[in-house]
Design a protein around this motif. Structure first.
Motif, PDB file in Angstrom:
ATOM      1  N   LEU A  11      20.122  28.622  38.049  1.00  0.00           N
ATOM      2  CA  LEU A  11      20.637  29.989  37.982  1.00  0.00           C
ATOM      3  C   LEU A  11      20.539  30.535  36.564  1.00  0.00           C
ATOM      4  N   GLU A  12      20.309  31.835  36.485  1.00  0.00           N
ATOM      5  CA  GLU A  12      20.291  32.512  35.196  1.00  0.00           C
ATOM      6  C   GLU A  12      21.619  33.225  34.995  1.00  0.00           C
ATOM      7  N   LEU A  13      21.795  33.821  33.827  1.00  0.00           N
ATOM      8  CA  LEU A  13      23.048  34.504  33.510  1.00  0.00           C
ATOM      9  C   LEU A  13      23.307  35.667  34.468  1.00  0.00           C
ATOM     10  N   ILE A  14      22.266  36.393  34.824  1.00  0.00           N
ATOM     11  CA  ILE A  14      22.445  37.538  35.722  1.00  0.00           C
ATOM     12  C   ILE A  14      22.916  37.074  37.103  1.00  0.00           C
ATOM     13  N   ASP A  15      22.513  35.891  37.504  1.00  0.00           N
ATOM     14  CA  ASP A  15      22.960  35.353  38.788  1.00  0.00           C
ATOM     15  C   ASP A  15      24.457  35.026  38.746  1.00  0.00           C
ATOM     16  N   TYR A  16      24.879  34.403  37.651  1.00  0.00           N
ATOM     17  CA  TYR A  16      26.305  34.106  37.510  1.00  0.00           C
ATOM     18  C   TYR A  16      27.142  35.393  37.496  1.00  0.00           C
ATOM     19  N   LEU A  17      26.646  36.403  36.793  1.00  0.00           N
ATOM     20  CA  LEU A  17      27.365  37.677  36.751  1.00  0.00           C
ATOM     21  C   LEU A  17      27.402  38.347  38.119  1.00  0.00           C
ATOM     22  N   SER A  18      26.312  38.241  38.855  1.00  0.00           N
ATOM     23  CA  SER A  18      26.280  38.830  40.194  1.00  0.00           C
ATOM     24  C   SER A  18      27.283  38.160  41.123  1.00  0.00           C
ATOM     25  N   TYR A  19      27.368  36.847  41.048  1.00  0.00           N
ATOM     26  CA  TYR A  19      28.342  36.129  41.871  1.00  0.00           C
ATOM     27  C   TYR A  19      29.769  36.457  41.457  1.00  0.00           C
ATOM     28  N   LEU A  20      30.001  36.577  40.157  1.00  0.00           N
ATOM     29  CA  LEU A  20      31.331  36.915  39.668  1.00  0.00           C
ATOM     30  C   LEU A  20      31.743  38.311  40.112  1.00  0.00           C
ATOM     31  N   VAL A  21      30.839  39.274  39.954  1.00  0.00           N
ATOM     32  CA  VAL A  21      31.147  40.652  40.363  1.00  0.00           C
ATOM     33  C   VAL A  21      31.322  40.728  41.877  1.00  0.00           C
ATOM     34  N   GLY A  22      30.499  40.008  42.625  1.00  0.00           N
ATOM     35  CA  GLY A  22      30.653  39.990  44.081  1.00  0.00           C
ATOM     36  C   GLY A  22      31.982  39.413  44.517  1.00  0.00           C
ATOM     37  N   ALA A  23      32.409  38.336  43.857  1.00  0.00           N
ATOM     38  CA  ALA A  23      33.712  37.747  44.187  1.00  0.00           C
ATOM     39  C   ALA A  23      34.847  38.696  43.823  1.00  0.00           C
ATOM     40  N   LEU A  24      34.730  39.365  42.686  1.00  0.00           N
ATOM     41  CA  LEU A  24      35.756  40.346  42.306  1.00  0.00           C
ATOM     42  C   LEU A  24      35.806  41.516  43.283  1.00  0.00           C
ATOM     43  N   MET A  25      34.640  41.911  43.799  1.00  0.00           N
ATOM     44  CA  MET A  25      34.620  42.993  44.788  1.00  0.00           C
ATOM     45  C   MET A  25      35.356  42.591  46.053  1.00  0.00           C
ATOM     46  N   VAL A  26      35.177  41.348  46.472  1.00  0.00           N
ATOM     47  CA  VAL A  26      35.900  40.862  47.656  1.00  0.00           C
ATOM     48  C   VAL A  26      37.405  40.848  47.392  1.00  0.00           C
ATOM     49  N   VAL A  27      37.801  40.390  46.202  1.00  0.00           N
ATOM     50  CA  VAL A  27      39.222  40.324  45.861  1.00  0.00           C
ATOM     51  C   VAL A  27      39.835  41.721  45.827  1.00  0.00           C
ATOM     52  N   PHE A  28      39.157  42.674  45.164  1.00  0.00           N
ATOM     53  CA  PHE A  28      39.682  44.036  45.107  1.00  0.00           C
ATOM     54  C   PHE A  28      39.692  44.698  46.482  1.00  0.00           C
ATOM     55  N   GLY A  29      38.709  44.391  47.315  1.00  0.00           N
ATOM     56  CA  GLY A  29      38.697  44.942  48.668  1.00  0.00           C
ATOM     57  C   GLY A  29      39.860  44.449  49.499  1.00  0.00           C
ATOM     58  N   ILE A  30      40.149  43.169  49.413  1.00  0.00           N
ATOM     59  CA  ILE A  30      41.294  42.620  50.148  1.00  0.00           C
ATOM     60  C   ILE A  30      42.591  43.188  49.594  1.00  0.00           C
ATOM     61  N   PHE A  31      42.677  43.309  48.254  1.00  0.00           N
ATOM     62  CA  PHE A  31      43.886  43.874  47.654  1.00  0.00           C
ATOM     63  C   PHE A  31      44.088  45.322  48.083  1.00  0.00           C
ATOM     64  N   ALA A  32      42.997  46.094  48.177  1.00  0.00           N
ATOM     65  CA  ALA A  32      43.114  47.497  48.586  1.00  0.00           C
ATOM     66  C   ALA A  32      43.647  47.620  50.004  1.00  0.00           C
TER      67      ALA A  32
END
Length: 104
Positions: A11-32
């Motif tokens: 994995l490259e850095l952009i892949d790690y960032l994509s997974y992190l942002v995707g996980a945060l999107m799931v967390v914020f969606g559930i919180f909303a």
């Protein structure tokens, strides 16, 4: 187990960032959805929209990112927060009066 470690090492850095942002999107969606206060839900939806802007930038779609930032994060959030404050402020409530001038 070796396939997982091979996957993680490639994995490259952009892949790690994509997974992190995707996980945060799931967390914020559930919180909303699960938030007790409407204002907290609106803030979570605004954060979710800003995270989607980051995904669009990572996907090299700056035009979509700018549009999402302006409309999704900016305008839509401002309108929803304005409407929430307008509804919850008791001074702005108007009396429903019939034609005779009596309150209903």
């Amino acid at each position: 187990m070796s396939k997982i470690t091979e996957f993680l090492t490639n994995l490259e850095l952009i892949d790690y960032l994509s997974y992190l942002v995707g996980a945060l999107m799931v967390v914020f969606g559930i919180f909303a959805v699960e938030a007790k206060r409407i204002f907290d839900s609106l803030l979570a939806l605004s954060a979710l929209s800003m995270l989607s802007v980051l995904i669009f930038v990572a996907l090299k779609a700056p035009d979509v990112a700018i549009t999402e930032a302006a409309v999704g994060s900016g305008l839509a959030s401002a309108v929803m927060i304005f409407a929430l404050f307008r509804i919850s402020n008791p001074e702005n409530k108007r009396c429903n009066k019939n034609k005779a001038g009596e309150e209903e």
